[in-house]
Motif scaffolding. Structure first.
Motif, short mmCIF file in Angstrom:
data_model
loop_
_atom_site.label_atom_id
_atom_site.label_comp_id
_atom_site.label_asym_id
_atom_site.label_seq_id
_atom_site.Cartn_x
_atom_site.Cartn_y
_atom_site.Cartn_z
N UNK A 135 121.60 -12.21 143.69
CA UNK A 135 121.81 -12.46 142.27
C UNK A 135 122.17 -13.91 141.99
N UNK A 136 122.94 -14.52 142.88
CA UNK A 136 123.37 -15.91 142.68
C UNK A 136 122.17 -16.85 142.59
N UNK A 138 119.49 -16.40 141.08
CA UNK A 138 118.79 -16.29 139.80
C UNK A 138 119.27 -17.33 138.79
N UNK A 139 120.32 -18.06 139.13
CA UNK A 139 120.80 -19.13 138.24
C UNK A 139 119.70 -20.15 138.03
N UNK A 140 119.47 -20.49 136.76
CA UNK A 140 118.44 -21.46 136.43
C UNK A 140 117.04 -20.87 136.33
N UNK A 141 116.91 -19.56 136.49
CA UNK A 141 115.61 -18.90 136.43
C UNK A 141 115.49 -18.09 135.13
N UNK A 142 114.25 -17.96 134.66
CA UNK A 142 113.96 -17.06 133.56
C UNK A 142 113.66 -15.69 134.15
N UNK A 143 114.46 -14.72 133.77
CA UNK A 143 114.36 -13.38 134.36
C UNK A 143 113.96 -12.38 133.28
N UNK A 144 112.84 -11.70 133.47
CA UNK A 144 112.36 -10.72 132.51
C UNK A 144 112.87 -9.33 132.83
N UNK A 145 113.34 -8.60 131.80
CA UNK A 145 113.87 -7.26 131.99
C UNK A 145 113.64 -6.45 130.72
N UNK A 146 113.49 -5.15 130.87
CA UNK A 146 113.37 -4.27 129.71
C UNK A 146 114.75 -3.96 129.16
N UNK A 147 114.97 -4.24 127.87
CA UNK A 147 116.28 -4.06 127.27
C UNK A 147 116.76 -2.62 127.28
N UNK A 151 118.71 -1.92 134.80
CA UNK A 151 118.57 -3.30 135.28
C UNK A 151 119.20 -4.29 134.31
N UNK A 152 119.01 -4.03 133.02
CA UNK A 152 119.60 -4.88 131.99
C UNK A 152 121.12 -4.84 132.08
N UNK A 153 121.68 -3.65 132.26
CA UNK A 153 123.13 -3.50 132.37
C UNK A 153 123.67 -4.25 133.59
N UNK A 154 122.95 -4.17 134.70
CA UNK A 154 123.39 -4.85 135.92
C UNK A 154 123.36 -6.37 135.75
N UNK A 155 122.30 -6.89 135.14
CA UNK A 155 122.21 -8.33 134.93
C UNK A 155 123.28 -8.82 133.97
N UNK A 156 123.54 -8.03 132.93
CA UNK A 156 124.56 -8.40 131.95
C UNK A 156 125.94 -8.46 132.59
N UNK A 157 126.20 -7.51 133.48
CA UNK A 157 127.52 -7.43 134.11
C UNK A 157 127.69 -8.40 135.28
N UNK A 161 126.16 -17.43 136.18
CA UNK A 161 126.09 -18.42 135.10
C UNK A 161 124.79 -19.21 135.27
N UNK A 162 124.16 -19.51 134.13
CA UNK A 162 122.93 -20.28 134.19
C UNK A 162 121.67 -19.45 134.23
N UNK A 163 121.82 -18.13 134.37
CA UNK A 163 120.65 -17.25 134.34
C UNK A 163 120.16 -17.11 132.90
#
Length: 262
Positions: A135-136, A138-147, A151-157, A161-163
Motif C-alpha cells: 500500500x505504501x 501507491x503514494x503518488x499514483x492514480x488508483x482506480x476503484x469502484x466506489x 476495496x474503496x473502504x480499505x483504501x480510504x482507511x 498520504x499522496x495517493x
C-alpha cells in the motif's frame, strides 16, 4: 387487585409476543409468497452480468437459482450495483443479497451475513514494469476503484498520504479507466482482474499485492433468524455435495478453498 395485576401481566406478555413474532416468520413468508427475490450483481463478471442471450449469468446467479430450487419457489433476480445492495435489503426490495459481498463490522451494523459461499480477494493490479508491492508504494499514483466497494473502504482507511484515489460508479467504468490509462493502478477483486485480462489478451496487467482476503457472504435482513439458518444449512449442503466446488471451477477457474463459517 391480584386479578387485575395478572391480567395486566398477561396483556404485556401478549404484546411482547406480537412485537417479536414477525422476525421469526421470515422464511415462512417467502415460502407462502411462492417467490424469492434475490439481488445479484448488475455488472460484475464472473459473479453476475448480462449474458449474450440477454439473461444474467455468473457464479452468484447460479447460487441464486439453486436457492430458489431448494426452496421450491420461483426466482426473481434483481440486478444491483454495489451501493444498492444493503439499501435494497433494508427496504424489503429483496429477500437476499447474493452479490460478491464481503462481511465487515460496519456492514454488520445494518444487515446479517451467512457463512461464506465463494472465494474472493482484493488486490492491486498494474503493468509489469510498475514496481509496487505494498500500500505504501501507491503514494503518488492514480488508483482506480469502484466506489462503495470493500476495496474503496480499505483504501480510504489504509491508503498512504499522496495517493490519488479515483472512484467510479461501477466496475465497467473502473475497468474502462484502466484500459484508457486514466489511472495507473487498478484496485479490485481477483476475478475482475482475471476477466479483464481474459477479455484483452494483449493487456499488460499483473497482480502486485493482495490487499485483503474477502470471501463472499450472503446478506440477510436483520431479524430474519429462520431464513439465516436455512441459508447456512444450504451453504453447508452445497459445500459437502460438491456443487459450490463445481461453480468455483466453472466461473473462477479454481477449486473451492476452505471458507469461513459464521
Amino acid at each position: 387487585m391480584i386479578k387485575k395485576l395478572k391480567t395486566g401481566l398477561l396483556a404485556m406478555a401478549i404484546a411482547g409476543m406480537a412485537v417479536i413474532s414477525p422476525a421469526s416468520a421470515d422464511l415462512s413468508e417467502v415460502l407462502e409468497s411462492g417467490t424469492v427475490k434475490i439481488a445479484i450483481p448488475e455488472n460484475f463478471p464472473p459473479f453476475g452480468s448480462l449474458g449474450a442471450e440477454g439473461e444474467y449469468v455468473g457464479y452468484d446467479v447460479d447460487v441464486a437459482k439453486m436457492i430458489a430450487e431448494d426452496l421450491g419457489v420461483e426466482l426473481e433476480l434483481v440486478p444491483v450495483t454495489s451501493k444498492q445492495r444493503i439499501p435494497f435489503l433494508e427496504t424489503d426490495r429483496v429477500d437476499l443479497v447474493i452479490s460478491s459481498m464481503g462481511a465487515n463490522p460496519s456492514r454488520a451494523k445494518s444487515i446479517w451475513f451467512s457463512s461464506a459461499y465463494a472465494p474472493f480477494f482484493s488486490g492491486a493490479f498494474s503493468a509489469s514494469e510498475m514496481e509496487i508491492s505494498s500500500l505504501a508504494d501507491l503514494a503518488g499514483k492514480k488508483v482506480g476503484v469502484t466506489g462503495g466497494t470493500l476495496e474503496d473502504l480499505e483504501l480510504t482507511e489504509k491508503g498512504p498520504e499522496g495517493i490519488e484515489v479515483v472512484r467510479f460508479g461501477d466496475n465497467a467504468a473502473t475497468l474502462s479507466a484502466y484500459l484508457s490509462k486514466q489511472v495507473d493502478v487498478l484496485v479490485t477483486g481477483n476475478t475482475v482482474a482475471a476477466q479483464l485480462s481474459s477479455d484483452n489478451p494483449g493487456l499488460d496487467i499483473e497482480t502486485k499485492f493482495i490487499i485483503k482476503e474477502s470471501p463472499a457472504f450472503i446478506g440477510i435482513k436483520k431479524g430474519q433468524t429462520d431464513l439465516l439458518q436455512w441459508v447456512n444449512v444450504f451453504i453447508l449442503h452445497k459445500k459437502l455435495g460438491g456443487q459450490l466446488n463445481e461453480l468455483s471451477e466453472k466461473w473462477l477457474g479454481q477449486e473451492l478453498p476452505p471458507l469461513p463459517s459464521l
